[in-house]
Each structure stands twice: as C-alpha cells, then as structure tokens.
Enzyme design. Structure first.
Site: not given
Ligand SMILES: *Cc1c(COP(=O)(O)O)cnc(C)c1O
Length: 401
Positions: A195-196
């Site tokens: 998700v980064k």
C-alpha cells in the site's frame, strides 16, 4: 431527496470495490524480478546492493540498509540507537502499531505524545513535556506523508541528547524545507509494503548518515555477524566470521530488491500522480464545509500516502454510518489509525484512554479515502461522487449532533 444510498438498497456508485491503497506493478517490474530469479544470487547479492544504493541516492543519505520489512527496520534502528531496558522512547499514538511496538522489542517503553489538531502530526510541545531522564529517543511519524515538524523536534533532541528515528513509512519522496525525507534524521525508516508508494512485496529500509549506526544495522540484520577482518575481536583463521551480539535474520531477498529498484525509477511519477489526485479531492471538497481537510504546513511537501478527511459539523458522530455507507457504494474507505495506546496490549500495560485527548478526538472523525498511483481520474471522480452522495444524505436526513 438525493439518490438512494447503496446501503439502503440503491445502486452503488461503482460496480467493484476501489481499495484505499494498492501496488502499481508493470511488465518492466516483472521482467526485472524474472531476470534476478535467473541470476546467480537471489539473496544478499548485487540486486540488494543496487537497491540500497538507489534508495540512499534518492533520499540523499550516505547509507541505506534494507530489511525484510519496515517493522524489522524499526527494530534494528532501536537496537542501533541503544534502546534498552528502562529506556523511554516518545512517539505518536496516531500511527500503525509498528512505530511503538519496536520500542518493546529492545526492552524499552513507548511514551505517547499528543498530536497537532490540524496536521495530525506529533506535537513538539507535547514531546518536550514528556521528556524524562529515561528518555533516549523520539520516533516521529510523517503521518499521511507530511513530514513532522523536524526543526522543532531536532531542537528538543539536541537539548536532551535524544536520537531521532523518523518513521517515514508514509513519506518517501516528501520534503521538509527543501530537504528530502531520509536526508536529515539520525535514522529514517521507509516501508515497501504494497500500500506504500513503492513496493518490494514486504520490505523496509533505514537511511542514515552515521557510519556507526550503519555498521550496527548491517550486523543486526544478519545475526550480529561480521566478516570484516578489521572488526574481528579474536583473529584466528581467514574463513572465520564472528557473532558479536544477538541479531536476527531480517534480510531482504534480491528478488524483492530487484522489484524495489525497478519501482524506485517510477517513484517521482507515482508521487506526482498522488499529488494531482489530492488536488482534485481538495478542490471537490473545498465548498463542503462539513468535510475537513488536513492542514499542510508551508515548510513541508507531502508525498501523500493517505488522503484523510475529517467529518465535521452535522457529520460529527456519524463516522461509522458514513464509513459503512461508502463501503456499500464500493469505495474502500479506511481509518488510520486507532490510537495505539488504546489497543488491548497497551491497556494491559497501564496506558489509558485520555492520555492523548487530541489524537483520540481526531480519531473519532477521520476517514481515509482511496489514494494510490494506479487509480484513474475516473476512480477519483467515483470517490468524490460517492462522498457527495453519502454525506448529503447524512447532512440532510440523519440529524447528527
Ligand atoms: C507501513 C508502516 C510501517 C511498517 O510496516 P511494514 O509493514 O512492517 O513494512 C511502520 N509505520 C507506519 C506508520 C506504517 O504505515
């Protein structure tokens, strides 16, 4: 009357769920991983060194050490900073549990400072009020991608001789007063969870300019072992290595690192995309005074891991309803974060509700909207449409406080 909400049986804004965050991986990335799989080294080889050099150069640090994940990287940083039994480390409660958990790993105790009510970043005044003779370090988190107020935090660190371990899991590519995040703190952690901004599947890095930290981090990652002949305590045979302290196996594979190097090339593009979408959101919500937008300090250029709205006015107290209604519209909203000190593990250790009133108050009102580089402008418009649809209903019909 507006359109019937999906939660009450109406048609959802979207047919399929839009997640709040997701990796963006293309054929070029896959190609790089495949090349590494076919090479001589799939761990601790040239791809790892290339990735570490790439990250160090990008963030403007002398060294970067890669780990199996960001949490392992924070553990290593606490070790390198010398955090041990009885030591206190000040961090924020409005973060993922890893920012505080790493302190327990080496025997210390996390202490929670409150946050600023507008930026949601750790409040330097609160930090200073909590410094004791046991305080050894500060772990500021660059919440949502906006760097914490580093100059004020550094002044406190200088005054009380504290180490700064910046949790920049949200903030690769961000800047503070024109300086890249990763170039100025004693140690800075980046995470490469999917998700980064960029991903290695799982992975993390500590960036540092300090040679001593660098060497400790390198050894910590691999059982506290050194093969450096210069460093051997008892020189005996040329084939020997020495384990000098208790480390772990926290290594990142070359497979992951190859993906990371390929992703790193796209980072600026990814960040630009996120900034563009944030601008679109801000413009769309500017006239909706019951949607509060996070303040951005003039000194900072966020790289926007998260887009966080605050439900104000008539929407106060209706976060659960708005959350569920948006999920029903297939908008994958989320909440970042449940204040760490209110988690059961922390409660059992004497942390109580009321410890950080601002963070607890902010938590009650916040909602993260989808934001990632692979979103299309159409996806952004779907989110805006769904937020307008759902909030209009609750503003007009639900009679909140
Ligand atoms: C993602 C994240 C981490 C580290 O996570 P890993 O999944 O271990 O890489 C740490 N702190 C914050 C604030 C994060 O968002």
């Amino acid at each position: 009357m507006g359109e019937k909400l999906a939660i009450f049986g109406g048609d959802p804004v979207r047919d399929s769920m839009l997640p709040y965050g997701k990796q963006t991986i293309d054929d070029q990335d896959i190609q790089k991983v495949v090349e590494t799989l076919k090479s001589d080294y799939i761990t601790t080889g040239p791809a790892l060194r290339e990735f570490e050099k790439g990250v160090a150069d990008y963030v403007g640090a002398a060294y970067a050490v890669a780990f199996s994940n960001g949490t392992a990287a924070l553990h290593a940083a606490c070790f390198a900073a010398g955090i041990g039994k009885g030591d206190e480390v000040i961090t924020t409660p409005l973060t993922f549990v890893a920012s505080a958990n790493c302190v327990w790993y080496t025997g210390g105790r996390p202490v929670f400072a409150d946050v600023d009510p507008q930026t949601y970043n750790i409040d330097p005044v609160s930090i200073e009020s909590l410094v004791t003779r046991k305080t050894k370090a500060i772990i500021p988190v660059d919440y949502s991608g906006q760097p914490a107020d580093y100059e004020k935090i550094q002044a406190i660190a200088d005054k009380y001789e504290l180490v700064i371990i910046e949790d920049a899991a949200h903030a690769i590519g961000a800047e503070y007063r024109g300086k890249k995040v990763g170039s100025y703190s004693d140690m800075t952690m980046f995470s490469f969870h999917p998700v980064k901004h960029i991903t290695t599947g799982e992975g993390g890095v500590i960036a540092t300019n300090n040679r001593d930290y660098y060497e400790k981090l390198m050894m910590f990652r691999t059982h506290g072992i050194t093969r450096d002949v210069e460093k051997l305590l008892e020189k005996r045979h040329p084939w020997e290595y020495e384990m000098q302290f208790l480390g772990y196996n926290y290594r990142m594979t070359d497979i992951q690192a190859a993906l990371g190097s390929s992703q790193l090339k796209k980072l600026d593009r990814f960040v630009a995309k996120r900034r563009k979408y944030v601008k679109d959101y801000n413009e769309a919500f500017a006239t909706m005074n019951y949607i509060g937008i996070q303040e951005q300090l003039a000194d900072t250029a966020s790289s926007y891991h998260l887009y966080v709205i605050r439900l104000d006015g008539p929407l106060k107290g209706l976060r659960k309803e708005v959350f569920e209604a948006l999920r029903a519209e297939n908008i994958g909203v989320n909440v970042h974060y449940i204040p760490v000190h209110t988690q059961p593990y922390y409660k059992e250790r004497g942390y109580t509700k009321g410890l950080c009133p601002v963070a607890e108050h902010v938590y009650e009102q916040i909602l993260s909207l989808p934001l990632y580089s692979g979103m299309s402008p159409r996806d952004v418009q779907d989110v805006v449409k769904a937020v307008k649809k759902v909030t209009a209903y609750y503003v007009n019909n639900a009679g909140g406080s």
